[in-house]
Structure formats: C-alpha cells, structure tokens
Design an enzyme around this catalytic site. Structure first.
Site, PDB file in Angstrom:
ATOM      1  N   VAL A  50       0.835  -1.200   0.000  1.00  0.00           N
ATOM      2  CA  VAL A  50       0.000   0.000   0.000  1.00  0.00           C
ATOM      3  C   VAL A  50       0.876   1.259   0.000  1.00  0.00           C
ATOM      4  O   VAL A  50       0.586   2.241  -0.689  1.00  0.00           O
ATOM      5  CB  VAL A  50      -0.968   0.013   1.208  1.00  0.00           C
ATOM      6  N   CYS A  51       1.965   1.222   0.754  1.00  0.00           N
ATOM      7  CA  CYS A  51       2.815   2.396   0.952  1.00  0.00           C
ATOM      8  C   CYS A  51       3.281   3.066  -0.344  1.00  0.00           C
ATOM      9  O   CYS A  51       3.151   4.285  -0.475  1.00  0.00           O
ATOM     10  CB  CYS A  51       4.017   2.049   1.818  1.00  0.00           C
ATOM     11  N   PRO A  52       3.817   2.312  -1.322  1.00  0.00           N
ATOM     12  CA  PRO A  52       4.306   3.013  -2.515  1.00  0.00           C
ATOM     13  C   PRO A  52       3.205   3.693  -3.314  1.00  0.00           C
ATOM     14  O   PRO A  52       3.460   4.686  -3.983  1.00  0.00           O
ATOM     15  CB  PRO A  52       5.009   1.922  -3.320  1.00  0.00           C
ATOM     16  N   ILE A  55       2.898   7.044  -1.467  1.00  0.00           N
ATOM     17  CA  ILE A  55       4.105   7.854  -1.628  1.00  0.00           C
ATOM     18  C   ILE A  55       4.174   8.417  -3.041  1.00  0.00           C
ATOM     19  O   ILE A  55       4.443   9.611  -3.232  1.00  0.00           O
ATOM     20  CB  ILE A  55       5.362   7.029  -1.276  1.00  0.00           C
TER      21      ILE A  55
END
Length: 180
Positions: A50-52, A55
């Site tokens: 999920v993070c990328p 970002i």
C-alpha cells in the site's frame, strides 16, 4: 497522540533526497524549511504494497504543495539505507521529489503517538503543520488502508484561507461568511 493545536515535536533525522549515492543523504530537522507549511506523512514499512501507492501519489502532487509554500516529508521507521534501496528498486519511487526521513530510533513517531501497538511501526498518519510549527490537521488510517493525497491538498487549501470552509469546499470557491 498529538493533535490539532499541539506543537509538532522537534526532530533531526537522516533523509534520502536522491538515488545518486553521492548526494543521496542529508539531515533534515524541524528547523529545516523554517517558516513554511509542512506536510509530514508516515507509512508503516518500506518494501510493502500500500505504501508506494501513497508515496507516489504524494509525489505527483508535490508541485501543488510547493505552489502553496508547503514542503513534503515522508517518514517511516526504516533506515535511510533501506529508503535508498527501495527507491532504487521501485519504479514509482525513483524520481520522488521529496525527502524520505528515517525515524529508526522511533523517537518522532513515539512522541507523536502514532506507533502501532502490535507491530511497532508507524500508522498511516498525516500531519499538516503551519509555519509556526503548530499541528493544524491530523489523519490516521489503519495499516491496511491508503489515504487520499488530493484530500490532504484540499484541506491545506482550506487551512490557508484562514476562513470558514464548508464541506467539500475546493480552492477558488466561496467561503462561509457569518452574519455580522
């Protein structure tokens, strides 16, 4: 957890600002970019799923944040070396236009109160901090749910009007005027 009206904590962290090893690392502190609005957002771990997406989405809006005299800082508890490796190995992060800060001692995350109790990593927390260092917006998501960077930009626009802004207000629209 720190919230609206609280002073954002002082910090001094290593950061990744480039994929070029010769200029990849720098120190960023609460004194960096003094007098600007700051968007500081946290993610749980590098090399996750999920993070990328978040970002990269903040990266695409970086110019819009800059246009509003706002600096963007992304933070996790991973080291600056892990940040650099992730940027070098993830196509969506190679040209990231903002610093990735390494809170490896977890001091900033702990002071903000955003460490997940079970996992010991940052929750998906987002802070808008005014030029005086006061928190003006906080949002925290569960580890499994990504946030909406366009909504964060909308909230920043509303905060910068210093006016009353109705639900779903967008930059350029009328603000509310209380009866005199």
């Amino acid at each position: 957890m720190l919230t609206i009206g609280d002073k954002f904590p002082a910090f001094n962290l290593k950061a990744v600002v480039s994929t070029d090893l010769k200029k990849a690392f720098t120190d960023i502190s609460s004194e960096s970019d003094k007098g600007k609005w700051k968007l500081v957002f946290f993610w749980p771990k590098d090399f996750t799923f999920v993070c990328p997406t978040e970002i990269a989405a903040f990266g695409k809006l970086n110019g819009d944040f800059n246009d509003r005299d706002t600096v963007v800082y992304g933070v996790s508890t991973d080291s600056e070396f892990v940040h650099l490796a992730w940027r070098n190995n993830h196509a969506d992060l190679k040209d990231l236009p903002f610093a990735m800060l390494a809170d490896i001692k977890r001091e900033l995350s702990q002071e903000l109160g955003i460490l997940d109790k079970a996992e010991g990593v940052c929750l998906r927390a987002t802070f808008i901090v005014d030029p005086e260092g006061i928190i003006r917006f906080v949002s925290v998501n569960d580890l499994s749910v990504g946030r909406n960077p366009a909504e964060v930009l909308r909230v920043l626009d509303a905060l910068q009007t210093d006016e009353l802004c109705p639900c779903n207000w967008q930059k350029g629209e009328e603000v509310l005027k209380p009866a005199a």
